[in-house]
Enzyme design. Structure first.
Site, PDB file in Angstrom:
ATOM      1  N   SER A 182       0.961  -1.071   0.005  1.00  0.00           N
ATOM      2  CA  SER A 182      -0.078  -0.015  -0.037  1.00  0.00           C
ATOM      3  C   SER A 182       0.749   1.257   0.023  1.00  0.00           C
ATOM      4  CB  SER A 182      -1.140  -0.051   1.178  1.00  0.00           C
ATOM      5  OG  SER A 182      -1.955   1.029   1.148  1.00  0.00           O
ATOM      6  N   ASN A 183       0.376   2.392   0.456  1.00  0.00           N
ATOM      7  CA  ASN A 183       1.237   3.621   0.409  1.00  0.00           C
ATOM      8  C   ASN A 183       0.677   4.464   1.526  1.00  0.00           C
ATOM      9  OD1 ASN A 183      -1.245   5.541  -0.604  1.00  0.00           O
ATOM     10  ND2 ASN A 183      -1.326   4.030  -2.262  1.00  0.00           N
ATOM     11  N   GLY A 184       1.045   5.728   1.678  1.00  0.00           N
ATOM     12  CA  GLY A 184       0.819   6.296   3.113  1.00  0.00           C
ATOM     13  C   GLY A 184      -0.244   7.296   2.977  1.00  0.00           C
ATOM     14  N   SER A 185      -1.078   7.269   1.962  1.00  0.00           N
ATOM     15  CA  SER A 185      -2.328   8.017   1.768  1.00  0.00           C
ATOM     16  C   SER A 185      -3.405   8.059   2.902  1.00  0.00           C
ATOM     17  CB  SER A 185      -2.991   7.674   0.585  1.00  0.00           C
ATOM     18  OG  SER A 185      -3.973   8.517   0.520  1.00  0.00           O
TER      19      SER A 185
END
Ligand code: CTP
Length: 394
Positions: free
Chosen positions: A209-212
């Site tokens: 995933s990512n840090g959004s």
């Protein structure tokens, strides 16, 4: 200050939940609204008028005859200027008065004398809420166009458990904002906003995933609601409360994001793609938890479909985001062309993702550029929605 200069009447009636509405009066005032508080005699037994007067910095009216001598118009002029009338907490007695059109206190009288739409947040004992008389009054008020914030279930002040608790302050504020937006420039426009970051499963307990945080997407949804739009919010793994009035579609993966967004866009006027969609997904996620093998682990990844580039319907206005670490304008422009966008919002990926502020650059398909500078995400979102509204008006 999204409610700057908006006129709100707050009618408070007699219920212990009146203390919770103090927060609502404060939040509305801080958001820039002019809040005129009216209280029934019963309400003044629970909270003093001085509390509301101090927080709203406006006189509070409790007595039908109080301002009669100073201004012959009295309550009528308040009602004429109001854009929304919030009644919170609305006791069973006040709800009955409103439904029957009685006018023997300041709250019911003003409700009768105004064309402003009503937002009603009931709070009462659960037997009273369930009583056929109350049910019928609520139906009548709904039929007349009032927005009812159904009370939640939980422990009531009496100690009993049931339905009758006043809606949360944030929901009441959200409903007032939604109602105030209804006649604004985006009224009748259907906007799809995507938010958050997708998760691509590696095995049943791990994902890529990512840090959004979803903050930007949620702020965009709120700004579009404030401007009158009907908003569908496709939300990928976001922990925030959704803006009141949005239709939320929760998704987890990029594939689900593609499906949900495509479907929502069939009926939409604009798509605002703020979500951080994973560009890659594991080719074959494991059905069982992957065990340590002593050596390294290689993941075989395949590219996901590009949601924004793939959705192409005549008349659908498309807004994309470009999160870049270098050559911001150049990369953003090339994405604008490649994905067939009307507007792209470029930002520095490292400084913006997951942060409370954003420094955005808006680039339009016609070449127009606007630098927004560093702003809190909710203010930045208002500017993006204003740019979108300008494009929709063309
Ligand atoms: N986007 C999308 N579907 C994807 C990837 C991105 O719809 N599979 C959207 C994003 O929501 C954003 C825009 O495309 O609005 C640009 O995303 P960004 O990650 O900046 O660009 P990419 O297309 O992934 O290109 P690159 O990896 O080269 O930066």
């Amino acid at each position: 200050m999204s409610l700057h200069g908006r006129n709100v009447i707050l009618g408070v009636s007699g219920s212990i939940a009146a203390y919770k509405v103090v927060q609502v009066a404060r939040d509305l005032t801080q958001a820039g609204a002019r809040v005129d508080v009216l209280m029934t005699e019963g309400a003044t037994r629970f909270v003093t008028p001085l509390t509301f007067q101090t927080l709203t910095r406006r006189p509070v009216i409790t007595d039908l005859w109080q301002d009669w001598s100073e201004d012959a118009q009295g309550h009528i002029s308040l009602g004429e200027e109001a854009e929304v009338m919030l009644i919170a907490p609305a006791s069973a007695q006040t709800i009955a008065r409103l439904a029957l059109g009685l006018s023997d206190d300041m709250v019911s009288l003003t409700a009768l004398a105004t064309y402003a739409p009503l937002v009603i947040a009931p709070a009462m004992n659960y037997h009273m809420w369930e009583h056929p008389a109350t049910r019928e009054h609520i139906r009548t008020l709904e039929e007349r166009g009032a927005t009812i914030l159904s009370p939640g279930a939980g422990r009531l002040a009496s100690g009993a458990v049931g339905e009758g608790r006043l809606a949360e302050a944030a929901a009441i504020l959200g409903a007032v904002r939604w109602r105030l937006g209804r006649n604004r420039q985006l009224a009748g426009k259907r906007i799809v906003v995507t938010a958050g970051g997708t998760r691509e499963p590696i095995d049943p307990v791990r994902y890529l995933s990512n840090g959004s945080s979803g903050r930007m997407g949620y702020a965009l949804a709120q700004a579009a609601i404030d401007d009158g739009a009907d908003v569908t919010l496709i939300s990928a793994n976001v922990e925030l409360p959704a803006p009141w009035g949005t239709a939320v579609v929760p998704v987890i993966t990029a594939a689900q994001m593609l499906e949900a967004t495509s479907r929502a866009c069939e009926q939409a006027d604009a798509l605002v793609m703020a979500a951080a969609v994973s560009d890659y997904t594991p080719a074959s996620p494991s059905g069982q938890k992957i065990k340590k093998s002593g050596g390294g682990l290689s993941l075989d990844l395949v590219e996901t479909a590009d949601v924004l580039a793939g959705i192409d319907r005549p008349g659908l206005l498309k807004v994309g985001f470009a999160a870049e670490t270098d050559n911001l304008r150049e990369n953003a422009r090339s994405k604008l062309t490649r994905k067939g966008l009307d507007l792209i919002v470029a930002n520095d990926a490292v400084a913006t993702i997951g942060a409370p502020d954003a420094a955005l650059t808006l680039i339009r398909a016609d070449g127009g550029i606007e630098e927004l500078g560093q702003l809190p995400k909710n203010q930045a979102a208002e500017r993006v929605v204003a740019a979108l509204a300008a494009l929709m008006q063309r």
